[in-house]
Design an enzyme around this catalytic site. Structure first.
Site, PDB file in Angstrom:
ATOM      1  N   TYR A   1     -85.307  21.888  54.090  1.00  0.00           N
ATOM      2  CA  TYR A   1     -86.720  22.207  54.299  1.00  0.00           C
ATOM      3  C   TYR A   1     -87.431  22.400  52.966  1.00  0.00           C
ATOM      4  CZ  TYR A   1     -90.854  24.158  56.546  1.00  0.00           C
ATOM      5  OH  TYR A   1     -92.136  24.378  56.982  1.00  0.00           O
TER       6      TYR A   1
ATOM      7  N   ASP B   1     -91.078  24.772  62.479  1.00  0.00           N
ATOM      8  CA  ASP B   1     -90.594  24.901  61.100  1.00  0.00           C
ATOM      9  C   ASP B   1     -90.106  26.319  60.785  1.00  0.00           C
ATOM     10  OD1 ASP B   1     -91.105  22.267  60.653  1.00  0.00           O
ATOM     11  OD2 ASP B   1     -92.973  22.577  59.568  1.00  0.00           O
TER      12      ASP B   1
ATOM     13  N   GLU C   1     -95.560  30.123  59.266  1.00  0.00           N
ATOM     14  CA  GLU C   1     -96.457  29.254  60.039  1.00  0.00           C
ATOM     15  C   GLU C   1     -95.735  28.723  61.275  1.00  0.00           C
ATOM     16  OE1 GLU C   1    -100.435  28.257  60.027  1.00  0.00           O
ATOM     17  OE2 GLU C   1     -99.379  29.237  58.391  1.00  0.00           O
TER      18      GLU C   1
ATOM     19  N   ARG D   1     -90.404  23.738  52.138  1.00  0.00           N
ATOM     20  CA  ARG D   1     -91.281  24.878  51.848  1.00  0.00           C
ATOM     21  C   ARG D   1     -90.413  26.119  51.690  1.00  0.00           C
ATOM     22  NH1 ARG D   1     -94.330  21.941  55.692  1.00  0.00           N
ATOM     23  NH2 ARG D   1     -96.211  21.065  54.760  1.00  0.00           N
TER      24      ARG D   1
ATOM     25  N   ASP E   1     -90.567  28.848  58.865  1.00  0.00           N
ATOM     26  CA  ASP E   1     -91.376  29.683  57.978  1.00  0.00           C
ATOM     27  C   ASP E   1     -92.369  30.464  58.833  1.00  0.00           C
ATOM     28  OD1 ASP E   1     -93.229  27.736  58.722  1.00  0.00           O
ATOM     29  OD2 ASP E   1     -93.175  26.700  56.803  1.00  0.00           O
TER      30      ASP E   1
ATOM     31  N   GLU F   1     -92.413  20.507  65.825  1.00  0.00           N
ATOM     32  CA  GLU F   1     -93.803  20.308  65.415  1.00  0.00           C
ATOM     33  C   GLU F   1     -94.213  18.842  65.322  1.00  0.00           C
ATOM     34  OE1 GLU F   1     -95.389  22.595  62.138  1.00  0.00           O
ATOM     35  OE2 GLU F   1     -93.885  24.138  62.473  1.00  0.00           O
TER      36      GLU F   1
ATOM     37  N   HIS G   1     -83.398  30.999  53.814  1.00  0.00           N
ATOM     38  CA  HIS G   1     -83.724  29.671  53.288  1.00  0.00           C
ATOM     39  C   HIS G   1     -82.836  29.316  52.106  1.00  0.00           C
ATOM     40  CE1 HIS G   1     -87.645  28.725  55.311  1.00  0.00           C
ATOM     41  NE2 HIS G   1     -87.427  29.957  55.690  1.00  0.00           N
TER      42      HIS G   1
END
Length: 693
Positions: free
Chosen positions: A302, A82, A86, A304, A84, A9, A349
């Protein structure tokens, strides 16, 4: 030689990963999303089962062309956005643009940007997870329906530029509800009685608890001065006798590693960082910092995540580090204090932790900015603390009688710091109450009996930390959405942040009233939390995203039609100031603009005079005959300047005060700290300070 292509990203991340993977890979960045719903229209085909109409984002054309060219010439294309929902959706959109098969092993996922993590992930690509993509699509479509359907209503009925949002409107509601609680709060009187006692000249405090009759304790709440006087009359100051002494031990467990939410809360309380600043700094630490001889290195996992789980490898390395640094007695033996829920155990995660615990904050301080260091130290301390033993306190509870009046003194002494060696919370310093060595039947000397009148206090207004905490507890939104949500409600002037507390504006209250009246079943905490649970179920493949959207839209559409028919046009009258327009003589009015409030002439368009609102603090400028005013920078930070700007260039981040330094006659400034505020000389070489009472 044909290379493999890896798409991430961010450009910063692409540089770090490119160095790790070497010459067989070309690493490029999509710079976030490349496709999205159009801004100019709803972009959702409601009649066709809510099918989204995605378009390439304006300005991304050259980048998309370049990505297609690189993908066409690549041996294999991997998508490493990423880890997640999104990120999964961005990979899905990239696959569509680049004509890749989403069922092939093209998705690469890693939670930290380190050599081992990247090389391990590249060996285990997987297909794109359609359930995660669907969960993101559901959120995007729901947010678009709420925003693009309610916002025009607010534009039509109140004024242009307003907006509503599924999560932002609930957040404004929480702030408005709290303000209403404060307005309606009726203080209640209550009294406390403190006895200052001593043995062998060692003074300590004991507090009145209630009555002790027939070996039975009865707690008493004192609500008036008359009751206090009655109790004080019944106290025999010559007969304060120790009833019993109870000694014990108390353990205090370490905290789990940070989640996104707890990191944002702690960074706000301990460092004074906004959520936006915290996430920006965490992103930098995650993507990589140049450590010179070690190269660019991702310093944290990470950022988030809702998880506190930690990998066994990280625990083992932390265990060895703690034993070597602090001693074997400080290690918890490699336990994981993370939550043990089924969902978390299965979660890929981890909590937020340093990628390499041996990179202690002070060892790499020279490579970090001041704020990067502060946040990295916070994360490092919390993680290392989570792998250490509990803190151990000796506790003491002493019950003391005077006639049948029961007083109690409590004390504690830290005997083994455990995790407190590295991590102390923002609101809990290590406090010890010292009590002399007391035994049963000791007669104590009374130094003083102090009755005190108190009043119950209204609930506190939300700070960023407490607002995030309540949003998480209620299940409203997700930690990754908190920073943009808070930024939006501030930008819309629905709330203001003063002295780190949120206040609703009149506009915010008005918008909230309309939304609650007509969309109460949607703009509320319970419904929003239920919707979050449904999004989780979509991500787990249990329910269809289009069914969730369809169920939502039926009622929502009905409420919308009713509001359109019933809400009358609301005219917000401008606040009239006492400032006279020097061009036409009218009283200027307060207007709201992109950068906050300003004064404008009501005679517009004939008179177009405007001027800033001066927030004077009644302090003369140290450099000229002007007055000091409080201002805001473009980033929203408060600073102080002179009314005679630009002729006078005086500026200060700290608030000046009227008095001069008694040592050197320079102007003085207020330095604000967590514990107390101090007045300090502006001349650094002088060093004069005094505490503000």
């Amino acid at each position: 030689m044909t290379k493999n292509l890896l798409i991430v990203e961010s450009p910063a991340k692409s540089k770090t990963i490119g160095k790790i993977l070497g010459r067989n890979y070309k690493v490029v960045a999509s710079v976030g999303h490349i496709r999205d719903l159009p801004k100019s229209t709803l972009g959702i085909d409601i009649e066709n089962n809510f099918e989204p109409r995605y378009i390439n984002i304006r300005g991304k054309g050259p980048l998309i062309k370049e990505l297609k060219k690189e993908a066409k010439g690549a041996k294999k294309v991997f998508l490493a956005t990423d880890p997640d929902r999104e990120g999964e959706a961005i990979s899905w959109h990239l696959a569509h643009i680049l004509d890749l098969d989403t069922n092939e092993n093209i998705r690469v996922e890693f939670n930290e940007i380190t050599k081992d993590a990247i090389k391990s992930a590249i060996k285990k690509p997987r297909p794109i997870d359609s359930n995660l993509v669907d969960a993101q699509q559901a959120r995007r479509v729901l947010d678009r329906l709420v925003g693009y359907k309610i916002s025009p209503l607010l534009w039509k009925k109140i004024r242009k530029g307003l907006s509503a949002g599924r999560v932002q409107s609930v957040t404004v509601k929480l702030i408005c509800d709290r303000e209403e609680e404060i307005d309606n709060f009726i203080p209640k009187e209550y009294w406390t009685i403190k006895a200052n006692l001593s043995k062998d000249k060692e003074i300590f405090e004991a507090n009145f608890i209630g009555k002790y009759i027939d070996n039975k304790e009865t707690k008493i709440e004192i609500s008036s001065e008359e009751e206090v006087n009655e109790i004080i009359k019944s106290i025999d100051e010559d007969n304060f006798k120790v009833l019993d002494v109870k000694r014990g031990q108390r353990k205090r467990k370490p905290y789990s590693p940070y989640t996104t939410s707890t990191l944002q809360q702690d960074a706000s309380k301990k460092l004074g960082f906004t959520t936006k600043k915290t996430m920006s700094l965490a992103q930098q630490l995650y993507e990589g910092i140049d450590l010179k001889k070690d190269g660019t290195t991702g310093l944290i996992t990470y950022m988030r995540t809702d998880s506190t789980r930690v990998s066994k490898e990280a625990i083992d390395i932390a265990k060895d580090y703690i034993i070597n640094k602090f001693g074997k007695e400080y290690s918890n033996g490699g336990k994981n204090y993370g939550n043990k829920s089924k969902k978390e155990t299965q979660d890929a995660h981890e909590g937020i932790r340093p990628t390499n615990v041996t990179l202690a904050p002070d060892d790499i301080k020279d490579f970090l900015s001041k704020d990067q260091y502060k946040l990295y130290k916070l994360i490092w301390d919390r993680f290392v603390g989570s792998q250490m033993k509990e803190a151990l306190y000796d506790t003491l509870n002493v019950n003391i009688l005077s006639n049948d009046n029961l007083f109690r003194a409590t004390g504690s002494k830290l005997v083994f710091p455990g995790f407190l060696k590295v991590y102390i919370t923002a609101d809990e310093e290590i406090k010890e109450m010292k009590i002399p060595n007391l035994v049963e039947d000791d007669i104590l000397k009374v130094e003083d009996i102090v009755p005190k009148q108190n009043f119950t206090q209204p609930p506190s207004r939300y700070t960023e930390a407490s607002l995030i905490k309540v949003l998480e507890e209620l299940g409203v939104g997700r930690p990754s959405t908190y920073a943009p949500t808070i930024a939006t409600i501030l930008a819309r002037n629905y709330v203001v942040l003063e002295k780190k507390q949120f206040y609703p504006t009149d506009l915010g209250k008005l918008v909230n009233e309309i939304l609650i009246e007509y969309f109460d079943n949607i703009i509320n905490e319970e419904f929003t939390a239920e919707l979050e649970e449904k999004l989780d179920k979509i991500a787990e493949g249990e329910i269809s995203w289009k069914n969730v959207v369809n169920d939502f839209y039926g009622d929502f559409h009905t409420y919308l039609i009713k509001a359109e028919e019933e809400v009358d046009k609301i005219e917000i009258k401008d606040e009239v100031s006492d400032v006279i327009c020097e061009k036409c003589g009218k009283n200027m009015v307060v207007k709201h603009g992109k950068f906050g409030k300003f004064l404008a002439c009501p005679g517009y368009p004939e008179c177009k005079n405007t001027k800033p609102i001066l927030d004077e603090i009644n302090v003369k400028c140290p450099k000229c005959d002007g007055m000091i005013v409080r201002k805001r920078s473009k980033k929203g930070r408060t600073f102080y300047g002179c009314t005679n700007y630009p002729e006078c260039d005086f500026v200060s981040w700290d608030e000046p005060v009227e008095e001069k330094c008694p040592n050197c006659s320079e102007y003085m400034i207020i330095k604000r700290n967590k514990k107390n505020d101090i007045i300090k000389c502006s001349n650094k070489e002088c060093g004069y300070t005094k505490t503000i009472e």
